[in-house]
Design an enzyme around this catalytic site. Sequence first.
Site, short mmCIF file in Angstrom:
data_model
loop_
_atom_site.label_atom_id
_atom_site.label_comp_id
_atom_site.label_asym_id
_atom_site.label_seq_id
_atom_site.Cartn_x
_atom_site.Cartn_y
_atom_site.Cartn_z
N ASP A 9 -2.03 15.01 6.22
CA ASP A 9 -1.01 15.58 5.36
C ASP A 9 0.18 16.10 6.17
OD1 ASP A 9 -2.55 15.05 3.12
OD2 ASP A 9 -3.56 17.00 3.21
N HIS A 48 -10.48 18.32 -1.55
CA HIS A 48 -9.14 18.17 -0.98
C HIS A 48 -8.45 16.92 -1.55
CE1 HIS A 48 -6.22 18.35 2.52
NE2 HIS A 48 -6.08 17.09 2.13
N GLU A 49 -9.15 15.80 -1.54
CA GLU A 49 -8.56 14.55 -2.01
C GLU A 49 -8.35 14.55 -3.52
OE1 GLU A 49 -7.24 12.16 -0.19
OE2 GLU A 49 -7.73 13.48 1.48
N HIS A 108 -4.96 15.89 -4.32
CA HIS A 108 -3.92 14.86 -4.27
C HIS A 108 -3.96 14.00 -5.54
CE1 HIS A 108 -2.96 15.84 -0.19
NE2 HIS A 108 -4.10 15.42 0.31
#
Length: 283
Positions: free
Chosen positions: A131, A37-38, A41
């Site tokens: 988020d 997930h990170e 980003h």
Amino acid sequence: MVPQLHIHPILWLFALTAVLTGTLAEFLIIFFIVVVHELGHYFTAKWYGWRIRKINLWVFGGVMETEEHSSRPIREEAWIVVAGPLQHLWIYAMLFSFKEISVVPASIIEIGLLYNTTILLFNLLPIWPLDGGKMVFLFLSYFFPFKLAHTMTIVSSIAFSLFAAVSFILFFPFTLSAVMLTGFILWENRLEWKQRYYIFLRFLLKRYLTETPEKSKIRPVIVSPSTRLLHVFFQFKRGQTHHIYVKPAKRGSDWLEEQTCLHAYFKLKQHQISAGELLSRSK
């Protein structure tokens, strides 16, 4: 280049709890999903040329620290925020593929699907610094000045967090992980609230040091001659360049560029000067 990863102490606490309770496999699945997930980003931010300091990992999410400080376009930052939740789509595809070819035990697949959904939905909650909370901030920043948008985001985040915590206590069984997670979220919001003035000044300083885009939309700010510079800055919005009109004015052309005001505040240290005084000195 691989970003610097920083493990939050609460994540180490969850890891220790997983070892003691025999749930290490579940913890590793959560850790994998959070890292992916990170990285969503991170790689999107690198695509836009952002300067990344580090990524802080904690349970069910993380925070990517950058050098941009709200100086980039709202649309650009929105894509970076959305890039994290989008990673869960290919994780779903991977898990369903593993299920079809039976290369991973069905129990692991089910756990993976459960935590992938949980982490996705959790990160979409309108709570800072998730988020969902960041998207709320970007949405409000489009309509309101930066300082007001940031304050509204934190206040609504704390209110929603407390509502969610009370609802969980009333309708779900008590778990230590839920308590730690709730405490962490509230603590992060408390820190954000205490630092709101510093965050606002950092936004202004970055605005002062960053060259204004040529196509930036110009928005007038109308103030009285007695308005202090700091209160003028309260009306500054992201993605817009401001002309500060001091009313009543002797001529219609009596206005200040925002860079003139920022220069007076940060470079000349004229923190108490009013817009009218600065205008008279600039003539």
